[in-house]
Scaffold this motif. Sequence first.
Motif, PDB file in Angstrom:
ATOM      1  N   ASN A  70      59.723  -6.215  16.121  1.00 40.48           N
ATOM      2  CA  ASN A  70      60.316  -6.442  14.898  1.00 40.48           C
ATOM      3  C   ASN A  70      59.360  -5.372  14.558  1.00 40.48           C
ATOM      4  O   ASN A  70      58.437  -5.517  14.316  1.00 40.48           O
ATOM      5  N   TYR A  93      62.551  -9.212   3.477  1.00 43.46           N
ATOM      6  CA  TYR A  93      63.569  -9.324   4.110  1.00 43.46           C
ATOM      7  C   TYR A  93      64.649  -9.827   3.804  1.00 43.46           C
ATOM      8  O   TYR A  93      65.523 -10.191   4.490  1.00 43.46           O
ATOM      9  N   LEU A 106      57.491  -9.043   0.285  1.00 46.29           N
ATOM     10  CA  LEU A 106      58.206 -10.115   1.695  1.00 46.29           C
ATOM     11  C   LEU A 106      59.776  -9.934   1.370  1.00 46.29           C
ATOM     12  O   LEU A 106      60.451  -9.461   2.626  1.00 46.29           O
ATOM     13  N   PHE A 126      56.557 -17.101   6.457  1.00 53.38           N
ATOM     14  CA  PHE A 126      58.196 -16.292   6.414  1.00 53.38           C
ATOM     15  C   PHE A 126      58.583 -16.756   7.342  1.00 53.38           C
ATOM     16  O   PHE A 126      59.646 -15.921   8.099  1.00 53.38           O
ATOM     17  N   GLY A 133      58.121  -6.980  11.119  1.00 49.83           N
ATOM     18  CA  GLY A 133      57.249  -7.884  11.058  1.00 49.83           C
ATOM     19  C   GLY A 133      56.188  -7.763  10.767  1.00 49.83           C
ATOM     20  O   GLY A 133      55.180  -6.991  10.766  1.00 49.83           O
ATOM     21  N   LEU A 136      66.128 -12.465  10.839  1.00 47.84           N
ATOM     22  CA  LEU A 136      66.159 -11.205  10.874  1.00 47.84           C
ATOM     23  C   LEU A 136      65.409 -10.821  12.331  1.00 47.84           C
ATOM     24  O   LEU A 136      66.955 -10.080  13.030  1.00 47.84           O
ATOM     25  N   ARG A 137      65.227 -12.001  13.625  1.00 44.61           N
ATOM     26  CA  ARG A 137      64.670 -11.783  14.599  1.00 44.61           C
ATOM     27  C   ARG A 137      66.495 -11.265  15.694  1.00 44.61           C
ATOM     28  O   ARG A 137      66.338 -10.445  16.194  1.00 44.61           O
ATOM     29  N   VAL A 164      63.145 -16.767   7.615  1.00 45.99           N
ATOM     30  CA  VAL A 164      64.258 -15.174   7.486  1.00 45.99           C
ATOM     31  C   VAL A 164      63.507 -14.287   8.211  1.00 45.99           C
ATOM     32  O   VAL A 164      64.591 -13.649   8.936  1.00 45.99           O
ATOM     33  N   LEU A 165      62.032 -14.768   8.989  1.00 46.68           N
ATOM     34  CA  LEU A 165      61.788 -14.085  10.191  1.00 46.68           C
ATOM     35  C   LEU A 165      62.981 -14.432  11.332  1.00 46.68           C
ATOM     36  O   LEU A 165      63.184 -13.023  11.863  1.00 46.68           O
ATOM     37  N   VAL A 209      66.689  -6.588   3.735  1.00 46.02           N
ATOM     38  CA  VAL A 209      66.970  -6.111   5.016  1.00 46.02           C
ATOM     39  C   VAL A 209      68.499  -7.327   6.303  1.00 46.02           C
ATOM     40  O   VAL A 209      69.135  -6.838   7.249  1.00 46.02           O
ATOM     41  N   ASN A 210      67.946  -8.678   5.900  1.00 42.07           N
ATOM     42  CA  ASN A 210      68.840  -9.589   6.738  1.00 42.07           C
ATOM     43  C   ASN A 210      70.062  -9.373   5.587  1.00 42.07           C
ATOM     44  O   ASN A 210      71.848  -9.132   6.519  1.00 42.07           O
TER      45      ASN A 210
END
Length: 783
Positions: free
Chosen positions: A141, A185, A181, A116, A144, A123-124, A119-120, A188-189
């Motif tokens: 995160n 994710y 996930l 991932f 994470g 998000l970070r 997308v991580l 969340v984004n």
Amino acid sequence: MRVLEEVKRLALELLGGLPASLYADIEEALQTAVRDDDGRDAPQLLYQNQASLWVLRQHHAAHVMRFRQNVGQGFDEFRALRIRNRGELPLGLIDESQIDFHLAGQNLAESLGGRFQPVLDQLRNRLQVVTTVLGLPPIANPVGPQRLADAFVETFTDEQIPAALRALLFGHYERELGKVLGDFYAQVNALLARNGYGAADAQPANRPAPRPRPAPPQPATGEFGAPGSGYADGHGYAGGTGAGAPGQGGGWGGGAGYGGAATGGGYDAAGQVAPGAGAPGTGAQPAGGMQSGAGAQPGTGAGTDQASPTSAELGELRQMLHAWRDGRMAQSTPASPSADIGGARRELRVDEVVSVASLLQGEPSDVFARALAGSGRLASAIRDQINDGSRRLGLDPERTRFSSDEEDAIDLVALLFDSLFQSHHLQERARRLYARLVLPFVKVALTDQNLFVQPEHPARRLLDAITEACAGNKGETPQERELLDRAAAASQRVVAEYNEDLAIFETAHAELDALLQQQRRRIELQAERAAKATFGRERLARAREQADVVLARRLAAPPLSRGIAEFLSGSWRHHLVQVLLREGADSERYRDATALGDALVDADRLAAEGRGRDLAARLLALQPAIIACLGSSGLDHSAAEHGLAVLVKGLIYPHAPRDLHEVPPGPADDDDAERGLWVAGGTDTLRFDPAMADRMRQLEPGDWLQLTDIQGEGVDAKVAWVSPLTSRRLLVNRRGMRVLVASAEELASLHAAGRLQLGCEPTAFEQAMRQVRQQLDRAVGQH
């Protein structure tokens, strides 16, 4: 903070139940592995892994709760509520299995991180903006792969898991995480994007630039103006009449934006946060509090004017509260240091009181705990604490006063908590736990009137769950201690995280309710055991009554020798009871037992007539039945033969005195003693209304009553069982413990004596509110 709480809610909702969902697939995988393995050790390995899996399944509820706590802890660390200092942790040796656990967790995190990665990264970047706005250093995160792997490892770190089962456990966890996930994710984004958190090099839309954490505001030196107009010298509130950008929600000062000031956004000219101004991103705060028709949900915009369906009931309650308060003020001394000075005192706004309560929320609550130990002192303690906090924020209590709505909120919360302690058996530890919740509930009462009229209100549900966990709980068993610890953790979490967002009550309730489900099942089993025990006692009493009737006929005529009478009253009577309990009055064994009694009476007649030969023949024929009768009393074969010899010895003297005998009293019945203590008038003739007795006969399992025990304390009791033998009702308390077993007539007698009331509120909150209404009604009637 509100956005982070929403991300946390999503994480717990989508990921919180993963540990308990793995076991079925793992068991199937174990079976498949054994079928494919032809080795001699395969069955033994399967047995070991299945035994370990069975242990994990027994602990699944605890694992789910621990996993949810570990996931939530990542958000606490992100918000700098609980940052660990790794340098202060003691060093020591760890077990090899723990090393394997951590290595498996690292492999899991690396695998998910690579899967991932795009997308991580996005998000970070968004979370970096969040930390910048909050003025925090960069933190890992909270959702994470590394954090989710660590949460899983810490969940099972105390379990002894074989290597093969551990590999399956991590493999299936990675598979299940991979299913959810991606969607998680993405949500969340999207949530962060909707709230203006974009790339790391851009400020979130419609949000002020990051500032250092504000210092407490300086006390104002000027006179107070009209309510809502702010301080005269510009160092107080940023203004109650300013207007911000349209569509940003009503401000606490009556304007829009973050504090009602057109130019400050909640900050005054000196760059400090104005008292009562909303924190950035928290949305609007209802200014009307209990005065508004339906209340406004904090953090969601301005309140509405739509009336609650039960607003009429709340209005009536407030009228009673005003009459009660006016009566108390009339009885108190008129001169007071807080009296109006030339009419210059102004009413505090709801947002000001909420700000003061927020300031005091995290401080020790000993003053409230001491007030709860007394009666009627909590309201004064709340007012004193808020006045002290107002002084610390520069609001002179000599020049301000509470509004009528604020007085209502404080008095209702105080009466509510006092009623909870009067109607439930709460221990010292519970008193301190409730004391921590006083100020959060004052804040809820000030901003949302639905607290008192809406059964599904999150704060009400949490208070009901905490009361259920603490009422009658002395912490005598590990389960009771765990329940107390979980309730204490729920209250501490509300104190630490509640900031006008009711979601924290929902989260705390969900975590506590998961453990309460086990408690409710234990209560059901306890009630079932009480019903079985009561039924067993009733069957025993019925068998004894039947045996005494049979025995009385044998002892009444003809006159019997002492030895035969004692045998019939002792061993034979006990034998009859055992046969009745095990096989009933229609069985062949029961007919044989009664025939033995008749034969012994006839043998005593032969002895009185001196017919020794016939007596000997009769006793020889009865020997097997007599030994069996003695054996039912617990005697072995040799002891039974000795008892037979004693019986024969009593029959060899023809001229031994013979007489009529009474049935000796049996063992005491616990239920009879219990009824003698409970029923009004003791064992005298019961006095009751036949119509009420008919109503009591209609009570079914699950119906609730209110009883007053012999110590004068109120007890909530539920009909748990109705006896098929006597139609008596078994009443148990909220912990499933037996309270009383009584007939409909006895219950009607208790009602006539004023010690029983039909019906009971289903929840602790509703029951306490009913007592508040009754208390206010009595007080209003006296005035």
